[in-house]
Design a protein around this motif. Sequence first.
Motif, PDB file in Angstrom:
ATOM      1  N   LEU A  33       0.861  -1.195  -0.045  1.00 30.79           N
ATOM      2  CA  LEU A  33      -0.008   0.052   0.131  1.00 30.79           C
ATOM      3  C   LEU A  33       0.842   1.338   0.025  1.00 30.79           C
ATOM      4  O   LEU A  33       1.946   1.248   0.661  1.00 30.79           O
ATOM      5  CB  LEU A  33      -1.003  -0.128   1.378  1.00 30.79           C
ATOM      6  N   PRO A  34       0.401   2.344  -0.594  1.00 36.22           N
ATOM      7  CA  PRO A  34       1.047   3.621  -0.809  1.00 36.22           C
ATOM      8  C   PRO A  34       1.267   4.017   0.679  1.00 36.22           C
ATOM      9  O   PRO A  34       0.335   4.283   1.481  1.00 36.22           O
ATOM     10  CB  PRO A  34       0.363   4.443  -1.861  1.00 36.22           C
ATOM     11  N   MET A  35       2.292   4.508   0.947  1.00 36.89           N
ATOM     12  CA  MET A  35       2.866   5.469   2.149  1.00 36.89           C
ATOM     13  C   MET A  35       2.747   6.860   1.952  1.00 36.89           C
ATOM     14  O   MET A  35       3.011   7.624   2.940  1.00 36.89           O
ATOM     15  CB  MET A  35       3.834   4.811   2.957  1.00 36.89           C
ATOM     16  N   GLN A  36       3.272   7.362   0.811  1.00 34.98           N
ATOM     17  CA  GLN A  36       3.422   8.823   0.591  1.00 34.98           C
ATOM     18  C   GLN A  36       3.225   8.907  -1.020  1.00 34.98           C
ATOM     19  O   GLN A  36       3.508   7.982  -1.729  1.00 34.98           O
ATOM     20  CB  GLN A  36       5.209   8.923   0.676  1.00 34.98           C
ATOM     21  N   GLY A  41       0.556  13.331  -7.527  1.00 35.40           N
ATOM     22  CA  GLY A  41      -0.597  12.369  -6.949  1.00 35.40           C
ATOM     23  C   GLY A  41      -0.340  10.853  -7.279  1.00 35.40           C
ATOM     24  O   GLY A  41      -1.141  10.044  -6.761  1.00 35.40           O
ATOM     25  N   ARG A  42       0.875  10.588  -7.704  1.00 36.98           N
ATOM     26  CA  ARG A  42       1.441   9.191  -7.823  1.00 36.98           C
ATOM     27  C   ARG A  42       2.289   8.821  -6.510  1.00 36.98           C
ATOM     28  O   ARG A  42       2.781   9.430  -5.794  1.00 36.98           O
ATOM     29  CB  ARG A  42       2.243   9.055  -8.879  1.00 36.98           C
ATOM     30  N   ALA A  43       1.697   7.581  -6.443  1.00 33.11           N
ATOM     31  CA  ALA A  43       2.248   6.735  -5.080  1.00 33.11           C
ATOM     32  C   ALA A  43       4.030   6.919  -5.041  1.00 33.11           C
ATOM     33  O   ALA A  43       4.477   6.552  -6.061  1.00 33.11           O
ATOM     34  CB  ALA A  43       1.961   5.565  -4.492  1.00 33.11           C
ATOM     35  N   THR A  44       4.799   7.440  -4.232  1.00 33.59           N
ATOM     36  CA  THR A  44       6.178   7.321  -4.378  1.00 33.59           C
ATOM     37  C   THR A  44       7.005   6.189  -3.863  1.00 33.59           C
ATOM     38  O   THR A  44       7.907   5.724  -3.960  1.00 33.59           O
ATOM     39  CB  THR A  44       6.784   8.705  -3.528  1.00 33.59           C
ATOM     40  N   TRP A  45       6.365   5.589  -2.740  1.00 36.10           N
ATOM     41  CA  TRP A  45       6.824   4.240  -2.209  1.00 36.10           C
ATOM     42  C   TRP A  45       5.616   3.640  -1.635  1.00 36.10           C
ATOM     43  O   TRP A  45       4.505   4.186  -1.062  1.00 36.10           O
ATOM     44  CB  TRP A  45       8.113   4.538  -1.315  1.00 36.10           C
ATOM     45  N   ALA A  94      -6.054  14.709  16.116  1.00 36.52           N
ATOM     46  CA  ALA A  94      -5.210  14.699  15.111  1.00 36.52           C
ATOM     47  C   ALA A  94      -4.662  13.738  14.270  1.00 36.52           C
ATOM     48  O   ALA A  94      -4.511  13.414  13.297  1.00 36.52           O
ATOM     49  CB  ALA A  94      -3.990  15.857  15.484  1.00 36.52           C
ATOM     50  N   TRP A  95      -4.371  12.718  15.251  1.00 34.57           N
ATOM     51  CA  TRP A  95      -3.815  11.409  14.759  1.00 34.57           C
ATOM     52  C   TRP A  95      -5.147  10.623  14.094  1.00 34.57           C
ATOM     53  O   TRP A  95      -4.883   9.969  13.269  1.00 34.57           O
ATOM     54  CB  TRP A  95      -3.311  10.409  15.902  1.00 34.57           C
ATOM     55  N   VAL A  96      -6.355  10.581  14.661  1.00 30.74           N
ATOM     56  CA  VAL A  96      -7.248  10.210  13.769  1.00 30.74           C
ATOM     57  C   VAL A  96      -7.556  10.584  12.454  1.00 30.74           C
ATOM     58  O   VAL A  96      -7.692   9.927  11.564  1.00 30.74           O
ATOM     59  CB  VAL A  96      -8.587  10.133  14.762  1.00 30.74           C
ATOM     60  N   GLY A  97      -7.361  11.997  12.692  1.00 28.72           N
ATOM     61  CA  GLY A  97      -7.700  12.804  11.271  1.00 28.72           C
ATOM     62  C   GLY A  97      -6.603  12.417  10.288  1.00 28.72           C
ATOM     63  O   GLY A  97      -7.068  12.053   9.132  1.00 28.72           O
ATOM     64  N   ALA A  98      -5.242  12.184  10.615  1.00 30.98           N
ATOM     65  CA  ALA A  98      -4.263  11.904   9.732  1.00 30.98           C
ATOM     66  C   ALA A  98      -4.496  10.429   9.250  1.00 30.98           C
ATOM     67  O   ALA A  98      -4.244  10.178   8.098  1.00 30.98           O
ATOM     68  CB  ALA A  98      -2.976  12.257  10.485  1.00 30.98           C
ATOM     69  N   HIS A  99      -4.855   9.572  10.156  1.00 27.47           N
ATOM     70  CA  HIS A  99      -5.059   8.250   9.747  1.00 27.47           C
ATOM     71  C   HIS A  99      -6.196   8.204   8.584  1.00 27.47           C
ATOM     72  O   HIS A  99      -6.236   7.337   7.776  1.00 27.47           O
ATOM     73  CB  HIS A  99      -5.401   7.450  11.014  1.00 27.47           C
ATOM     74  N   ALA A 100      -7.384   8.958   9.033  1.00 24.27           N
ATOM     75  CA  ALA A 100      -8.498   8.824   8.365  1.00 24.27           C
ATOM     76  C   ALA A 100      -8.005   9.292   6.672  1.00 24.27           C
ATOM     77  O   ALA A 100      -8.514   8.689   5.687  1.00 24.27           O
ATOM     78  CB  ALA A 100      -9.583   9.600   8.946  1.00 24.27           C
ATOM     79  N   LEU A 101      -7.083  10.327   6.847  1.00 27.37           N
ATOM     80  CA  LEU A 101      -6.854  10.923   5.339  1.00 27.37           C
ATOM     81  C   LEU A 101      -5.972   9.783   4.760  1.00 27.37           C
ATOM     82  O   LEU A 101      -6.194   9.927   3.619  1.00 27.37           O
ATOM     83  CB  LEU A 101      -6.006  12.171   5.560  1.00 27.37           C
ATOM     84  N   HIS A 102      -4.868   9.292   5.514  1.00 25.57           N
ATOM     85  CA  HIS A 102      -3.932   8.429   4.863  1.00 25.57           C
ATOM     86  C   HIS A 102      -4.910   7.272   4.510  1.00 25.57           C
ATOM     87  O   HIS A 102      -4.816   6.945   3.214  1.00 25.57           O
ATOM     88  CB  HIS A 102      -3.151   7.744   5.869  1.00 25.57           C
ATOM     89  N   LEU A 103      -5.797   6.435   5.148  1.00 28.43           N
ATOM     90  CA  LEU A 103      -6.881   5.424   4.452  1.00 28.43           C
ATOM     91  C   LEU A 103      -7.552   6.117   3.488  1.00 28.43           C
ATOM     92  O   LEU A 103      -7.675   5.104   2.485  1.00 28.43           O
ATOM     93  CB  LEU A 103      -7.745   5.211   5.845  1.00 28.43           C
ATOM     94  N   LEU A 105      -6.925   8.290   1.152  1.00 24.03           N
ATOM     95  CA  LEU A 105      -6.075   8.277   0.131  1.00 24.03           C
ATOM     96  C   LEU A 105      -5.494   7.052  -0.464  1.00 24.03           C
ATOM     97  O   LEU A 105      -5.620   6.544  -1.707  1.00 24.03           O
ATOM     98  CB  LEU A 105      -4.741   9.221   0.498  1.00 24.03           C
ATOM     99  N   MET A 106      -5.257   6.084   0.424  1.00 20.71           N
ATOM    100  CA  MET A 106      -5.085   4.698   0.141  1.00 20.71           C
ATOM    101  C   MET A 106      -6.298   4.044  -0.803  1.00 20.71           C
ATOM    102  O   MET A 106      -6.209   3.393  -1.590  1.00 20.71           O
ATOM    103  CB  MET A 106      -4.824   3.901   1.087  1.00 20.71           C
ATOM    104  N   ALA A 107      -7.419   4.254  -0.535  1.00 16.82           N
ATOM    105  CA  ALA A 107      -8.552   3.790  -1.055  1.00 16.82           C
ATOM    106  C   ALA A 107      -8.935   4.473  -2.386  1.00 16.82           C
ATOM    107  O   ALA A 107      -9.104   3.864  -3.303  1.00 16.82           O
ATOM    108  CB  ALA A 107      -9.829   3.835  -0.221  1.00 16.82           C
ATOM    109  N   ARG A 108      -8.844   5.715  -2.351  1.00 18.04           N
ATOM    110  CA  ARG A 108      -8.738   6.485  -3.677  1.00 18.04           C
ATOM    111  C   ARG A 108      -7.750   5.893  -4.645  1.00 18.04           C
ATOM    112  O   ARG A 108      -7.706   5.720  -5.663  1.00 18.04           O
ATOM    113  CB  ARG A 108      -8.433   7.851  -3.446  1.00 18.04           C
TER     114      ARG A 108
END
Length: 115
Positions: A33-36, A41-45, A94-103, A105-108
């Motif tokens: 899964l992309p981490m960054q 807009g492309r996954a870098t790693w 803030a952690w919940v918001g950051a994790h929600a954003l990451h999840l 973005l991964m789903a997208r």
Amino acid sequence: MTIVSIIMAVGFVAVLAAMSVWSAKGLARDQRLPMQWGFDGRATWRAPRDAALAFTPVLAALTLIPTALASLLGPLEGAGARLYLGVLTGMGLAWVGAHALHLWLMARWRRAEGV
């Protein structure tokens, strides 16, 4: 005060872990899964599924739990206690918001890649 702050910290970490478990449904264990993402807009790693989904809850635990234990350093009363709990709550949200954003973005990314 310490018990309340520890319960709050562990509660936020539990919410983050539950978000990760929910997001893992339907994903192959060997999927990366992309981490960054880059500016284009492309996954870098990418990281293995379990590492990618555990990253934020573990990092949050490493910050929230020591912050919760900081109340052992001295008595907190009145406005100091409210401020301390407010900071801990703000960090957890803030952690919940950051994790929600990451999840999200991964789903997208998964939808775009057809994964």
